[in-house]
Write a protein that holds these residues in place. Structure first.
Motif, mmCIF file in Angstrom:
data_model
loop_
_atom_site.group_PDB
_atom_site.id
_atom_site.type_symbol
_atom_site.label_atom_id
_atom_site.label_comp_id
_atom_site.label_asym_id
_atom_site.label_seq_id
_atom_site.Cartn_x
_atom_site.Cartn_y
_atom_site.Cartn_z
ATOM 1 N N ALA A 1 -14.600 30.995 -18.502
ATOM 2 C CA ALA A 1 -15.594 31.113 -17.428
ATOM 3 C C ALA A 1 -15.326 30.100 -16.326
ATOM 4 C CB ALA A 1 -16.999 30.922 -17.999
ATOM 5 N N ARG A 2 -14.928 28.903 -16.692
ATOM 6 C CA ARG A 2 -14.625 27.878 -15.676
ATOM 7 C C ARG A 2 -13.385 28.245 -14.862
ATOM 8 N NH1 ARG A 2 -17.169 22.638 -16.195
ATOM 9 N NH2 ARG A 2 -18.332 22.381 -18.140
ATOM 10 N N GLN A 3 -12.391 28.852 -15.508
ATOM 11 C CA GLN A 3 -11.191 29.239 -14.765
ATOM 12 C C GLN A 3 -11.508 30.344 -13.766
ATOM 13 O OE1 GLN A 3 -8.756 26.971 -15.386
ATOM 14 N NE2 GLN A 3 -10.477 26.369 -16.691
ATOM 15 N N ARG A 4 -12.318 31.295 -14.199
ATOM 16 C CA ARG A 4 -12.716 32.370 -13.286
ATOM 17 C C ARG A 4 -13.520 31.813 -12.114
ATOM 18 N NH1 ARG A 4 -15.223 34.980 -16.713
ATOM 19 N NH2 ARG A 4 -17.356 35.012 -15.924
ATOM 20 N N ALA A 5 -14.394 30.854 -12.400
ATOM 21 C CA ALA A 5 -15.165 30.229 -11.328
ATOM 22 C C ALA A 5 -14.248 29.508 -10.352
ATOM 23 C CB ALA A 5 -16.195 29.265 -11.919
ATOM 24 N N TRP A 6 -13.221 28.834 -10.874
ATOM 25 C CA TRP A 6 -12.319 28.062 -10.014
ATOM 26 C C TRP A 6 -11.619 28.957 -8.996
ATOM 27 C CZ3 TRP A 6 -7.034 27.712 -9.000
ATOM 28 C CH2 TRP A 6 -6.611 26.545 -8.348
ATOM 29 N N VAL A 7 -11.094 30.104 -9.417
ATOM 30 C CA VAL A 7 -10.364 30.949 -8.462
ATOM 31 C C VAL A 7 -11.294 31.635 -7.477
ATOM 32 C CG1 VAL A 7 -8.389 31.362 -9.956
ATOM 33 C CG2 VAL A 7 -10.311 32.929 -10.035
ATOM 34 N N PHE A 8 -12.598 31.671 -7.787
ATOM 35 C CA PHE A 8 -13.543 32.341 -6.897
ATOM 36 C C PHE A 8 -14.448 31.368 -6.147
ATOM 37 C CE2 PHE A 8 -13.038 36.149 -9.863
ATOM 38 C CZ PHE A 8 -12.116 36.757 -9.019
ATOM 39 N N GLY A 9 -14.032 30.124 -5.997
ATOM 40 C CA GLY A 9 -14.758 29.225 -5.106
ATOM 41 C C GLY A 9 -15.189 27.900 -5.675
ATOM 42 N N ALA A 10 -15.253 27.750 -6.992
ATOM 43 C CA ALA A 10 -15.677 26.487 -7.586
ATOM 44 C C ALA A 10 -14.486 25.552 -7.691
ATOM 45 C CB ALA A 10 -16.308 26.724 -8.956
ATOM 46 N N ASN A 11 -13.896 25.274 -6.537
ATOM 47 C CA ASN A 11 -12.729 24.410 -6.420
ATOM 48 C C ASN A 11 -12.947 23.478 -5.237
ATOM 49 O OD1 ASN A 11 -11.654 25.808 -3.911
ATOM 50 N ND2 ASN A 11 -11.545 27.523 -5.367
ATOM 51 N N ALA A 12 -12.042 22.565 -5.020
ATOM 52 C CA ALA A 12 -12.235 21.546 -3.983
ATOM 53 C C ALA A 12 -12.400 22.147 -2.596
ATOM 54 C CB ALA A 12 -11.059 20.566 -3.996
ATOM 55 N N TRP A 13 -11.719 23.251 -2.313
ATOM 56 C CA TRP A 13 -11.729 23.825 -0.967
ATOM 57 C C TRP A 13 -12.888 24.793 -0.758
ATOM 58 C CZ3 TRP A 13 -7.694 22.928 -4.159
ATOM 59 C CH2 TRP A 13 -6.778 21.967 -3.746
ATOM 60 N N GLY A 14 -13.569 25.156 -1.810
ATOM 61 C CA GLY A 14 -14.728 26.032 -1.678
ATOM 62 C C GLY A 14 -14.401 27.428 -1.207
ATOM 63 N N THR A 15 -13.200 27.910 -1.515
ATOM 64 C CA THR A 15 -12.803 29.246 -1.107
ATOM 65 C C THR A 15 -12.366 30.045 -2.315
ATOM 66 O OG1 THR A 15 -11.317 30.537 0.330
ATOM 67 C CG2 THR A 15 -10.416 28.529 -0.627
ATOM 68 N N SER A 16 -12.604 31.339 -2.270
ATOM 69 C CA SER A 16 -12.017 32.262 -3.230
ATOM 70 C C SER A 16 -10.567 32.511 -2.822
ATOM 71 C CB SER A 16 -12.798 33.568 -3.224
ATOM 72 O OG SER A 16 -12.088 34.604 -3.862
ATOM 73 N N PHE A 17 -9.726 32.795 -3.795
ATOM 74 C CA PHE A 17 -8.316 33.043 -3.520
ATOM 75 C C PHE A 17 -7.948 34.518 -3.681
ATOM 76 C CE2 PHE A 17 -8.396 28.533 -4.976
ATOM 77 C CZ PHE A 17 -8.084 27.964 -3.750
ATOM 78 N N MET A 18 -8.948 35.384 -3.685
ATOM 79 C CA MET A 18 -8.731 36.833 -3.645
ATOM 80 C C MET A 18 -9.389 37.370 -2.384
ATOM 81 S SD MET A 18 -10.048 39.894 -6.213
ATOM 82 C CE MET A 18 -8.902 39.580 -7.548
ATOM 83 N N VAL A 19 -8.646 38.120 -1.607
ATOM 84 C CA VAL A 19 -9.166 38.627 -0.339
ATOM 85 C C VAL A 19 -10.352 39.562 -0.611
ATOM 86 C CG1 VAL A 19 -8.649 39.942 1.744
ATOM 87 C CG2 VAL A 19 -6.906 38.443 0.746
ATOM 88 N N GLY A 20 -11.460 39.280 0.085
ATOM 89 C CA GLY A 20 -12.655 40.096 -0.043
ATOM 90 C C GLY A 20 -13.603 39.659 -1.133
ATOM 91 N N ALA A 21 -13.226 38.688 -1.947
ATOM 92 C CA ALA A 21 -14.067 38.241 -3.061
ATOM 93 C C ALA A 21 -14.863 37.016 -2.639
ATOM 94 C CB ALA A 21 -13.215 37.915 -4.283
ATOM 95 N N GLY A 22 -16.182 37.106 -2.675
ATOM 96 C CA GLY A 22 -17.021 35.974 -2.317
ATOM 97 C C GLY A 22 -17.305 35.898 -0.838
#
Length: 639
Positions: A517-538
């Protein structure tokens, strides 16, 4: 302790400020200068029954006594509490990262989160919903991305306005790669050193169609076979995704063209990457792909191999094939047999026979460093191959069983033998084109009936792969299981997520569910830059991808989301971003959130920019996206 009262509890008065896409808010610390504090959430949303964590990054003193409040859609208090302990500093500005535990929220809905006791500030929205409700739109988007990657006659033009491209691939010539090294090198017009032009060796062959590999227009058997096999595994094992079966068939048709069963030849690549002495390659020109067909060229012209693209072989006709390529191509064909067996048994038998033929030609005693991937090999490096052979054997076994073919028992035994060899000789890494051991091991465990000793060893190996990520996450302020300054941080995260889900599926052991769950959160915005890394997600995601079609079609169509579902590399070594690439013909594009440059959030040696010149962070790729599709589909398939 965090407390979550019922939605009927007291309503907060006067909630000011709106949502910032970057999820950033400002907090004051006494008489000192303002220190930016930022809330990071999973912008796609949290699954109802999972652990849910958000993060606050800020100055350690500012956050010392801070808490949080959660409001539901009616403005009622849904939860409040204190921040968790600091998980470490991120950079010189953000000296503390602290958690917000939202795990007690289970009711489906949209919530608002804000800090308390840290100067007030803006709210951040997030969702809670069943996993399928959150992830099914993303899964559909990934399939749509592959539609935008199509080459040849069957181009989906609705998003990009494109027309058919590279029609000369229908009668392509086979070339031997250029020699490398100082003896072969020459000087280009600008004084740089480059190798000579490849030499023609045969043809013509029809290698039209397929998908572009990434933001350029090359096509690789190495990555396409990985993608097709993952897609078909998704079709077989997880809830249906609209259009996925047909998109997988599109890639499969191209793989079939790359395999010449009559001569026993596997073709590995279409197109020349970087040019050399007197010749330009795909990476030397920025354009829409259909422009290649409009070129007027003759042999010897610099752009001749851009219009008439070379094809490179993986093996000489009838000779052994590099086992990594033979294994994954065979696995893709065998998975096609499995998924077609119910409705089209005759077609399925053809796929099984093709899979068996490729598998039989595998060179199972390759020379050290002789594995074939791409030309040049450093586009996609690989050092393991027994996992590919294991994957092929177990899928052949499953395909045979689906069709009542008596060869299934032999292939099952060979799958177990290759699994033992992989465990003995290779160190499994993150799931991706360079390592498919997680896929192979999981299918051996569920279908090859391994003996108790092998089963225990395979389970332990899957656990070790996930545990490697979990140990890394324990030392990361955002609990990321990858090294954010390394290449492929985001696809490796999806690989870890997929492996954690596979481990739970084949063992019934759910110890890594919180980690996943934490890894999924990280790629979708719960990271230092506050951005999702999939286009159109979030709410915030990449806008200025290094992708020629997206870049040029965007200026023509006015749409900035034509690559919805594409997955990018994400953060990378910050030093790689200091001097952006330059190229002619591209549309300038750079995006940053309203609250400041991305660099303010760089840390731990990692940087991120959303700029068309930064292939290191925002170039999408097929294998990135298929790994995400598979990982999210496994999550959606949970009971």
């Amino acid at each position: 302790m965090n407390r979550f009262p019922s939605p009927s509890a007291r309503t907060l008065s006067a909630v000011t400020a709106s949502v910032l896409a970057a999820c950033c808010l400002t907090a004051c610390s006494g008489g000192r200068d303002e220190v930016p504090a930022a809330i990071r959430v999973n912008q796609v949303g949290y699954a109802s029954g999972e652990k849910k964590f958000a993060y606050v990054m800020g100055d350690r003193d500012t956050l010392a006594d801070a808490g949080f409040e959660v409001l539901d859609e009616r403005g009622d208090t849904a939860g409040h509490g204190g921040l968790g302990p600091s998980l470490g500093g991120w950079n010189g500005t953000y000296t503390a990262v602290r958690t917000i535990d939202l795990s007690a929220l289970h009711r489906t809905g949209t919530y608002r989160l804000r800090l308390v006791g840290a100067g007030g500030g803006r709210e951040v929205r997030f969702r809670v919903a069943p996993a399928r409700q959150l992830l099914d739109p993303l899964r559909a988007d990934t399939v749509r991305f592959f539609g935008t990657q199509r080459d040849g006659e069957d181009v989906l033009a609705d998003a990009t306005g494109r027309v058919p491209s590279h029609l000369t691939d229908e009668r392509a010539r086979v070339y031997e790669p250029a020699r490398t090294g100082s003896a072969a090198a020459g000087k280009t017009a600008d004084g740089t050193t480059a190798g000579p032009e490849p030499t023609e060796a045969g043809g013509p062959v029809d290698v039209s169609g397929g998908w572009f590999d990434a933001g350029d227009f090359l096509k690789f058997t190495h990555t396409t076979s990985y993608v097709v096999a993952q897609m078909l595994s998704t079709v077989r094992d997880t809830p249906s995704v609209p259009g996925l079966r047909e998109e997988a068939r599109h890639g499969l048709r191209w793989l079939d063209r790359m395999w010449d069963g009559e001569s026993g030849t596997l073709y590995a690549q279409v197109g020349l990457g970087s040019g050399g002495k007197g010749v330009r390659g795909d990476h030397d020109v920025w354009r829409l792909p259909e422009e290649d067909d409009r070129l007027t060229v003759r042999p010897g012209d610099p752009d001749y191999l851009i219009k008439y693209r070379p094809v490179f072989r993986a093996n000489e006709p009838g000779e052994p094939i590099s086992p990594n390529l033979a294994g994954r191509v065979s696995a893709a064909f065998a998975l096609a047999a499995q998924t077609e067996a119910g409705d089209h048994p005759a077609r399925a038998r053809e796929w099984l026979d093709k899979a068996a033929a490729v598998y039989a030609l595998a060179d199972t005693r390759p020379d050290e460093g002789a594995l074939v991937t791409t030309t040049p090999a450093d586009y996609y490096q690989e050092h393991s191959w027994r996992d590919d052979m294991e994957w092929a054997a177990v899928e052949l076994s499953r395909g045979a069983d689906a069709l009542g073919d008596t060869r299934g028992s032999r292939w099952s035994d060979e799958a177990a033998a290759w699994a033992r060899a992989a465990l003995r000789e290779e160190d499994g890494g993150a799931l991706g084109p360079a390592d498919v051991s997680a896929l192979a091991h999981a299918d051996v465990l569920t279908s090859a009936d391994p003996d108790a000793g092998l089963a225990t060893a395979l389970e332990a190996e899957l656990r070790r792969q996930v545990e490697t990520g979990r140990k890394r996450a324990a030392g990361d302020p955002f609990r990321s299981g990858v090294i954010p300054s390394d290449f492929d941080a985001v696809p490796h995260t999806f690989g870890l997520l997929a492996t954690a889900e596979l481990y739970a599926r084949v063992t019934g052991d759910h110890r890594y569910d919180d980690f996943a769950a934490r890894q999924r959160a990280w790629v979708f915005g719960a990271n230092a830059w506050g951005t999702s890394f999939m286009v159109g997600a979030g709410d915030l995601y990449p806008h200025c991808l290094q992708h020629q079609v997206a870049n040029l079609a965007m200026s023509r169509t006015g749409r900035g989301d034509i690559l919805r579902g594409a997955v990018v590399n994400g953060p990378n070594d910050a030093d790689l971003l200091k001097e952006p690439d330059t190229f002619d013909g591209g549309r300038p594009c750079s995006f940053a959130p309203d609250d400041g440059p991305w660099s303010r959030f760089d840390g731990h040696g990692a940087g991120y920019v959303d700029d068309v010149r930064a292939w290191q962070t925002v170039e999408p790729a097929d294998d990135f996206t298929s790994t995400a599709l598979y990982a999210l589909s496994l999550t959606a398939a949970r009971p």
